[in-house]
Design a protein around this motif. Structure first.
Motif, PDB file in Angstrom:
ATOM      1  N   PRO A 147      -6.054   0.822  -5.115  1.00 13.03           N
ATOM      2  CA  PRO A 147      -5.267   1.450  -4.046  1.00 13.03           C
ATOM      3  C   PRO A 147      -6.142   2.044  -2.951  1.00 13.03           C
ATOM      4  CG  PRO A 147      -4.377   2.042  -6.186  1.00 13.03           C
ATOM      5  CD  PRO A 147      -5.695   1.354  -6.446  1.00 13.03           C
ATOM      6  N   VAL A 148      -5.950   1.595  -1.737  1.00 11.68           N
ATOM      7  CA  VAL A 148      -6.705   2.094  -0.595  1.00 11.68           C
ATOM      8  C   VAL A 148      -5.730   2.487   0.513  1.00 11.68           C
ATOM      9  CG1 VAL A 148      -8.729   0.695  -1.107  1.00 11.68           C
ATOM     10  CG2 VAL A 148      -6.954  -0.213   0.399  1.00 11.68           C
ATOM     11  N   LEU A 149      -6.212   3.341   1.402  1.00 13.58           N
ATOM     12  CA  LEU A 149      -5.431   3.737   2.569  1.00 13.58           C
ATOM     13  C   LEU A 149      -6.053   3.092   3.802  1.00 13.58           C
ATOM     14  CD1 LEU A 149      -4.752   7.545   1.938  1.00 13.58           C
ATOM     15  CD2 LEU A 149      -3.217   5.611   1.581  1.00 13.58           C
ATOM     16  N   THR A 150      -5.329   2.152   4.385  1.00 11.84           N
ATOM     17  CA  THR A 150      -5.770   1.501   5.613  1.00 11.84           C
ATOM     18  C   THR A 150      -4.953   2.068   6.773  1.00 11.84           C
ATOM     19  OG1 THR A 150      -4.119  -0.256   5.455  1.00 11.84           O
ATOM     20  CG2 THR A 150      -6.207  -0.600   4.285  1.00 11.84           C
ATOM     21  N   PRO A 151      -5.410   1.863   8.005  1.00 13.87           N
ATOM     22  CA  PRO A 151      -4.598   2.307   9.146  1.00 13.87           C
ATOM     23  C   PRO A 151      -3.185   1.730   9.109  1.00 13.87           C
ATOM     24  CG  PRO A 151      -6.807   1.764   9.871  1.00 13.87           C
ATOM     25  CD  PRO A 151      -6.721   1.339   8.428  1.00 13.87           C
ATOM     26  N   GLN A 152      -3.058   0.499   8.648  1.00 10.11           N
ATOM     27  CA  GLN A 152      -1.746  -0.134   8.554  1.00 10.11           C
ATOM     28  C   GLN A 152      -0.855   0.594   7.551  1.00 10.11           C
ATOM     29  OE1 GLN A 152      -1.717  -4.027   6.769  1.00 10.11           O
ATOM     30  NE2 GLN A 152       0.152  -4.649   7.837  1.00 10.11           N
ATOM     31  N   ILE A 153      -1.395   0.912   6.384  1.00  8.61           N
ATOM     32  CA  ILE A 153      -0.614   1.617   5.366  1.00  8.61           C
ATOM     33  C   ILE A 153      -0.261   3.023   5.841  1.00  8.61           C
ATOM     34  CG2 ILE A 153      -0.716   2.608   3.041  1.00  8.61           C
ATOM     35  CD1 ILE A 153      -2.313   0.129   2.198  1.00  8.61           C
ATOM     36  N   GLU A 154      -1.201   3.693   6.498  1.00  9.62           N
ATOM     37  CA  GLU A 154      -0.919   5.033   7.017  1.00  9.62           C
ATOM     38  C   GLU A 154       0.191   4.992   8.071  1.00  9.62           C
ATOM     39  OE1 GLU A 154      -1.773   7.576   5.592  1.00  9.62           O
ATOM     40  OE2 GLU A 154      -3.924   7.886   5.361  1.00  9.62           O
ATOM     41  N   GLU A 155       0.179   3.944   8.891  1.00  6.22           N
ATOM     42  CA  GLU A 155       1.239   3.797   9.891  1.00  6.22           C
ATOM     43  C   GLU A 155       2.589   3.617   9.217  1.00  6.22           C
ATOM     44  OE1 GLU A 155       2.752   0.768  13.459  1.00  6.22           O
ATOM     45  OE2 GLU A 155       0.795   0.448  12.500  1.00  6.22           O
ATOM     46  N   ILE A 156       2.630   2.768   8.199  1.00  5.74           N
ATOM     47  CA  ILE A 156       3.883   2.521   7.481  1.00  5.74           C
ATOM     48  C   ILE A 156       4.394   3.796   6.822  1.00  5.74           C
ATOM     49  CG2 ILE A 156       4.892   1.335   5.488  1.00  5.74           C
ATOM     50  CD1 ILE A 156       2.982  -1.025   6.171  1.00  5.74           C
ATOM     51  N   MET A 157       3.512   4.501   6.111  1.00  9.23           N
ATOM     52  CA  MET A 157       3.931   5.708   5.413  1.00  9.23           C
ATOM     53  C   MET A 157       4.310   6.814   6.391  1.00  9.23           C
ATOM     54  SD  MET A 157       3.909   4.702   2.344  1.00  9.23           S
ATOM     55  CE  MET A 157       4.339   6.270   1.586  1.00  9.23           C
ATOM     56  N   GLY A 158       3.681   6.826   7.560  1.00 10.28           N
ATOM     57  CA  GLY A 158       4.017   7.834   8.558  1.00 10.28           C
ATOM     58  C   GLY A 158       5.404   7.643   9.140  1.00 10.28           C
ATOM     59  N   LYS A 159       5.915   6.409   9.108  1.00  7.59           N
ATOM     60  CA  LYS A 159       7.229   6.109   9.653  1.00  7.59           C
ATOM     61  C   LYS A 159       8.280   5.875   8.563  1.00  7.59           C
ATOM     62  CE  LYS A 159       5.239   3.904  13.773  1.00  7.59           C
ATOM     63  NZ  LYS A 159       5.107   2.637  14.542  1.00  7.59           N
ATOM     64  N   ALA A 160       7.858   5.932   7.310  1.00  8.49           N
ATOM     65  CA  ALA A 160       8.747   5.579   6.198  1.00  8.49           C
ATOM     66  C   ALA A 160       9.823   6.634   5.961  1.00  8.49           C
ATOM     67  CB  ALA A 160       7.929   5.378   4.929  1.00  8.49           C
TER      68      ALA A 160
END
Length: 250
Positions: A197-210
């Motif tokens: 499990p890693v945090l990428t900018p893409q994943i952070e963007e998704i979780m920020g809008k989830a």
């Protein structure tokens, strides 16, 4: 993500994805056809997540290339159609669902969510195939006498363009399906490509809008929690021998 990795992710994604969805009392009807002769006489299984395990809810035999499942389920959910050593994702929902299995690829159609899921999968594979063709383009450029520097620059630009399209496709699809089974499904397809499990900018963007519903999906919640913990340990914010914050010298 390579085409093979996409396919592998698709086949394994349902093992942990949640079955949360709107309650329904509708019957499901799945009709399938196969042009793969070795499947004749084979047993196919329809599996869904129950607790922490994938459980069979139905089975059938392929007879002269035809097979089918039908039954009643209390919720729309993602399932796995298990085929020999592999499988394919399928959304069990209201409507007549059609499954096609052949040597060129497998597809599920006929119901809204299955149409959306496989349209997404097809687009992803198309983009991955274009990335896979860059090696052929490089060979052709060399044969045409282009210098190495120009080749590297051209292919790097093309690769970045395709990666951006893939990123936009993945992010857009997940954000458009946060509150149904497709969002967590695509999220696991995305994260299955990482060794841990890693945090990428893409994943952070998704979780920020989830939405809260998406964040509380069992797979999403577990992945995000582990990714944040791993990052904190790498930064020394958590002691590697415990779950408590690391002590700092004063």
């Amino acid at each position: 993500m390579s085409t093979n990795k996409v396919i592998y992710a698709v086949l394994t994604v349902v093992v942990m994805v949640t079955a949360c969805a709107e309650q329904t009392t509708e019957l499901y009807n799945i009709q399938g056809s196969s042009s793969v002769s070795v499947l004749d006489g084979s047993k196919l299984y329809l599996k869904v997540l129950m607790g922490d395990e994938m459980k069979n809810i139905d089975s059938c035999e392929v007879v002269h290339g035809d097979f089918g499942f039908s039954g009643q389920l209390d919720s729309t959910r993602l399932a796995l159609l298990a085929i020999r050593d592999g499988g394919m994702p399928i959304v069990i929902e209201k409507g007549d669902i059609m499954v096609t299995i052949d040597k060129t690829g497998n597809k599920v159609s006929g119901s809204p969510m299955n149409e959306k899921l496989y349209e997404y999968i097809d687009k992803h594979i198309q983009l991955d195939n274009q990335r896979g063709e860059l090696g052929h383009k490089e060979a052709q450029m060399i044969l045409n006498g282009m210098d190495e520097r120009s080749i590297r620059q051209t292919l790097a630009t093309e690769n970045q363009r395709l990666l951006h399209q893939i990123d936009s496709l993945e992010t857009g699809f997940i954000l458009a399906n946060l509150d149904n089974v497709l969002g967590p499904c695509a999220f696991q397809m995305l994260t299955n490509d990482y060794p841990y499990p890693v945090l990428t900018p893409q994943i952070e963007e998704i979780m920020g809008k989830a939405t809260d519903r998406f964040k509380n999906d069992p797979y999403v919640k577990d992945y995000y929690s582990k990714a944040r913990e791993i990052l904190a340990r790498m930064k020394g914010e958590i002691d590697n021998d415990s779950n408590s914050p690391a002590e700092t010298n004063k």
